[in-house]
Motif scaffolding. Structure first.
Motif, PDB file in Angstrom:
ATOM      1  N   ALA A 180      -8.196  24.782 -22.699  1.00  0.00           N
ATOM      2  CA  ALA A 180      -7.845  24.276 -21.378  1.00  0.00           C
ATOM      3  C   ALA A 180      -8.740  23.071 -21.055  1.00  0.00           C
ATOM      4  CB  ALA A 180      -8.022  25.375 -20.329  1.00  0.00           C
ATOM      5  N   PRO A 181      -8.295  22.186 -20.197  1.00  0.00           N
ATOM      6  CA  PRO A 181      -9.075  20.968 -19.891  1.00  0.00           C
ATOM      7  C   PRO A 181     -10.508  21.291 -19.456  1.00  0.00           C
ATOM      8  CG  PRO A 181      -6.880  20.805 -18.938  1.00  0.00           C
ATOM      9  CD  PRO A 181      -7.013  22.213 -19.453  1.00  0.00           C
ATOM     10  N   GLY A 182     -11.484  20.664 -20.132  1.00  0.00           N
ATOM     11  CA  GLY A 182     -12.900  20.820 -19.774  1.00  0.00           C
ATOM     12  C   GLY A 182     -13.542  22.094 -20.262  1.00  0.00           C
ATOM     13  N   GLN A 183     -12.847  22.867 -21.096  1.00  0.00           N
ATOM     14  CA  GLN A 183     -13.378  24.150 -21.571  1.00  0.00           C
ATOM     15  C   GLN A 183     -13.733  24.058 -23.066  1.00  0.00           C
ATOM     16  OE1 GLN A 183     -13.897  26.474 -19.188  1.00  0.00           O
ATOM     17  NE2 GLN A 183     -12.997  24.924 -17.849  1.00  0.00           N
ATOM     18  N   ASP A 195     -10.635  33.945 -22.943  1.00  0.00           N
ATOM     19  CA  ASP A 195      -9.298  34.388 -22.576  1.00  0.00           C
ATOM     20  C   ASP A 195      -8.304  33.248 -22.822  1.00  0.00           C
ATOM     21  OD1 ASP A 195      -9.720  32.633 -20.490  1.00  0.00           O
ATOM     22  OD2 ASP A 195      -9.616  34.130 -18.906  1.00  0.00           O
ATOM     23  N   LEU A 196      -7.037  33.562 -22.674  1.00  0.00           N
ATOM     24  CA  LEU A 196      -5.969  32.582 -22.843  1.00  0.00           C
ATOM     25  C   LEU A 196      -5.311  32.383 -21.487  1.00  0.00           C
ATOM     26  CD1 LEU A 196      -4.146  30.828 -24.688  1.00  0.00           C
ATOM     27  CD2 LEU A 196      -2.727  32.868 -25.057  1.00  0.00           C
ATOM     28  N   ARG A 197      -5.281  31.139 -21.020  1.00  0.00           N
ATOM     29  CA  ARG A 197      -4.689  30.826 -19.727  1.00  0.00           C
ATOM     30  C   ARG A 197      -3.388  30.039 -19.932  1.00  0.00           C
ATOM     31  NH1 ARG A 197      -8.280  31.499 -15.272  1.00  0.00           N
ATOM     32  NH2 ARG A 197      -9.853  32.991 -16.000  1.00  0.00           N
ATOM     33  N   VAL A 198      -2.380  30.372 -19.129  1.00  0.00           N
ATOM     34  CA  VAL A 198      -1.101  29.655 -19.179  1.00  0.00           C
ATOM     35  C   VAL A 198      -0.731  29.297 -17.746  1.00  0.00           C
ATOM     36  CG1 VAL A 198       1.276  29.680 -19.990  1.00  0.00           C
ATOM     37  CG2 VAL A 198      -0.451  31.035 -21.188  1.00  0.00           C
ATOM     38  N   MET A 199      -1.263  28.182 -17.288  1.00  0.00           N
ATOM     39  CA  MET A 199      -0.994  27.699 -15.940  1.00  0.00           C
ATOM     40  C   MET A 199      -0.541  26.248 -16.028  1.00  0.00           C
ATOM     41  SD  MET A 199      -4.325  29.400 -14.094  1.00  0.00           S
ATOM     42  CE  MET A 199      -4.667  31.161 -14.264  1.00  0.00           C
ATOM     43  N   ARG A 200       0.089  25.772 -14.989  1.00  0.00           N
ATOM     44  CA  ARG A 200       0.692  24.442 -15.046  1.00  0.00           C
ATOM     45  C   ARG A 200      -0.345  23.365 -15.351  1.00  0.00           C
ATOM     46  NH1 ARG A 200       4.733  22.809 -10.348  1.00  0.00           N
ATOM     47  NH2 ARG A 200       5.819  24.501 -11.426  1.00  0.00           N
ATOM     48  N   SER A 201      -1.491  23.415 -14.702  1.00  0.00           N
ATOM     49  CA  SER A 201      -2.504  22.372 -14.903  1.00  0.00           C
ATOM     50  C   SER A 201      -3.737  22.893 -15.641  1.00  0.00           C
ATOM     51  CB  SER A 201      -2.933  21.787 -13.539  1.00  0.00           C
ATOM     52  OG  SER A 201      -3.451  22.819 -12.709  1.00  0.00           O
ATOM     53  N   PHE A 202      -3.660  24.137 -16.105  1.00  0.00           N
ATOM     54  CA  PHE A 202      -4.803  24.730 -16.805  1.00  0.00           C
ATOM     55  C   PHE A 202      -4.253  25.655 -17.891  1.00  0.00           C
ATOM     56  CE2 PHE A 202      -8.583  27.431 -17.284  1.00  0.00           C
ATOM     57  CZ  PHE A 202      -9.587  26.487 -17.264  1.00  0.00           C
ATOM     58  N   MET A 203      -4.013  25.069 -19.064  1.00  0.00           N
ATOM     59  CA  MET A 203      -3.362  25.816 -20.134  1.00  0.00           C
ATOM     60  C   MET A 203      -4.188  25.705 -21.411  1.00  0.00           C
ATOM     61  SD  MET A 203       0.490  25.340 -21.695  1.00  0.00           S
ATOM     62  CE  MET A 203       1.214  25.679 -20.100  1.00  0.00           C
ATOM     63  N   GLY A 204      -4.505  26.872 -22.000  1.00  0.00           N
ATOM     64  CA  GLY A 204      -5.237  26.895 -23.258  1.00  0.00           C
ATOM     65  C   GLY A 204      -6.319  27.957 -23.246  1.00  0.00           C
ATOM     66  N   LEU A 205      -7.205  27.885 -24.238  1.00  0.00           N
ATOM     67  CA  LEU A 205      -8.325  28.816 -24.318  1.00  0.00           C
ATOM     68  C   LEU A 205      -9.360  28.477 -23.257  1.00  0.00           C
ATOM     69  CD1 LEU A 205      -8.722  28.995 -28.213  1.00  0.00           C
ATOM     70  CD2 LEU A 205      -7.604  30.659 -26.712  1.00  0.00           C
ATOM     71  N   ASN A 206     -10.076  29.533 -22.814  1.00  0.00           N
ATOM     72  CA  ASN A 206     -11.021  29.355 -21.712  1.00  0.00           C
ATOM     73  C   ASN A 206     -12.172  30.343 -21.879  1.00  0.00           C
ATOM     74  OD1 ASN A 206     -11.918  28.601 -18.929  1.00  0.00           O
ATOM     75  ND2 ASN A 206     -11.277  30.716 -18.482  1.00  0.00           N
ATOM     76  N   ASP A 207     -13.370  29.940 -21.485  1.00  0.00           N
ATOM     77  CA  ASP A 207     -14.486  30.889 -21.458  1.00  0.00           C
ATOM     78  C   ASP A 207     -14.597  31.452 -20.048  1.00  0.00           C
ATOM     79  OD1 ASP A 207     -15.324  28.497 -20.334  1.00  0.00           O
ATOM     80  OD2 ASP A 207     -17.380  28.677 -21.080  1.00  0.00           O
ATOM     81  N   PHE A 208     -14.969  32.759 -19.973  1.00  0.00           N
ATOM     82  CA  PHE A 208     -14.970  33.405 -18.660  1.00  0.00           C
ATOM     83  C   PHE A 208     -15.993  34.525 -18.651  1.00  0.00           C
ATOM     84  CE2 PHE A 208     -12.654  35.467 -15.017  1.00  0.00           C
ATOM     85  CZ  PHE A 208     -12.698  34.363 -14.187  1.00  0.00           C
TER      86      PHE A 208
END
Length: 225
Positions: A180-183, A195-208
């Motif tokens: 995801a952008p910036g991650q 985790d895996l995010r699927v949002m309109r402006s935030f899509m991709g792998l992400n740390d959480f």
């Protein structure tokens, strides 16, 4: 039957003549009648015998059709159980995923409807005979993105900050997968699980944050039963 003939003579006398007609059957006509009846009986016997043979033949044909193996749609004539096509069907059945799991390529995926921390999610996957999903390609990531909005996957950098590893010990290929952008950004200094995010402006792998309750994706290989 008696027939009387009477004639009067001039002298007044008369004579009586009596004839008897005896009714007798003609021997030749009787014989012809018997022959005709015998011929009719023989003809009837031939008809009944022919009808019986037809019934037996029809019954035999029906039995033969029921006992003969049916040709399956799309199979080649003469294909018998145990041939290559039959073996393929059996193999597909033996390699099917458990109920509730989604098959794709060589893996089965389970998407939870519950929420848990990253560690709780991994424990739940292991209890089902799998583990948190390991994403090996962009194609696999695209497939999983169609199943969730946000879900835990099997990567963490708990061992060394910034070095992301999958649960099987292999490194996460940042070049092949989409983040995801910036991650990852390790926001607040405590985002060590992926985790895996699927949002309109935030899509991709992400740390959480590993303790945040979220759905998860389990994976296990398809193996012969």
């Amino acid at each position: 039957m008696a027939v009387f003939f009477r004639s009067r003579e001039p002298d007044g006398g008369f004579e009586v003549a009596e004839y008897r007609q005896i009714s007798r059957s003609d021997p030749e006509a009787a014989a012809a009648t018997r022959r005709s009846r015998q011929a009719e009986i023989k003809h009837l016997q031939v008809v009944l015998l022919s009808f019986g043979l037809l019934c037996v033949l029809q019954a035999s044909l029906n039995i033969a059709l029921r006992l003969s193996p049916a040709t399956q749609p799309g199979s080649q004539p003469g294909t018998q159980p145990g041939t290559e096509e039959g073996t393929q069907d059996e193999t597909q059945e033996e390699h099917s995923c458990p109920q509730g799991w989604i098959p794709s390529s060589s893996s089965c995926y389970y998407v939870s409807s519950q929420r848990a921390s990253w560690d709780g999610a991994r424990q739940a996957c292991r209890a089902r005979g799998g583990d948190l999903v390991i994403i090996n390609s962009q194609q696999e990531q695209d497939f999983l993105s169609g199943l969730v909005v946000a879900a835990w996957v099997g990567m963490t950098d708990r061992g060394t900050e910034g070095v992301w590893m999958w649960v099987d010990g292999t490194p996460v290929d940042k070049e092949r997968l989409r983040w995801a952008p910036g991650q990852p950004d390790d926001a607040s200094g405590g985002e060590d699980c992926g985790d895996l995010r699927v949002m309109r402006s935030f899509m991709g792998l992400n740390d959480f944050d590993c303790g945040f309750p979220a759905p998860w994706i389990c994976e296990k290989n398809i193996k012969p039963v």
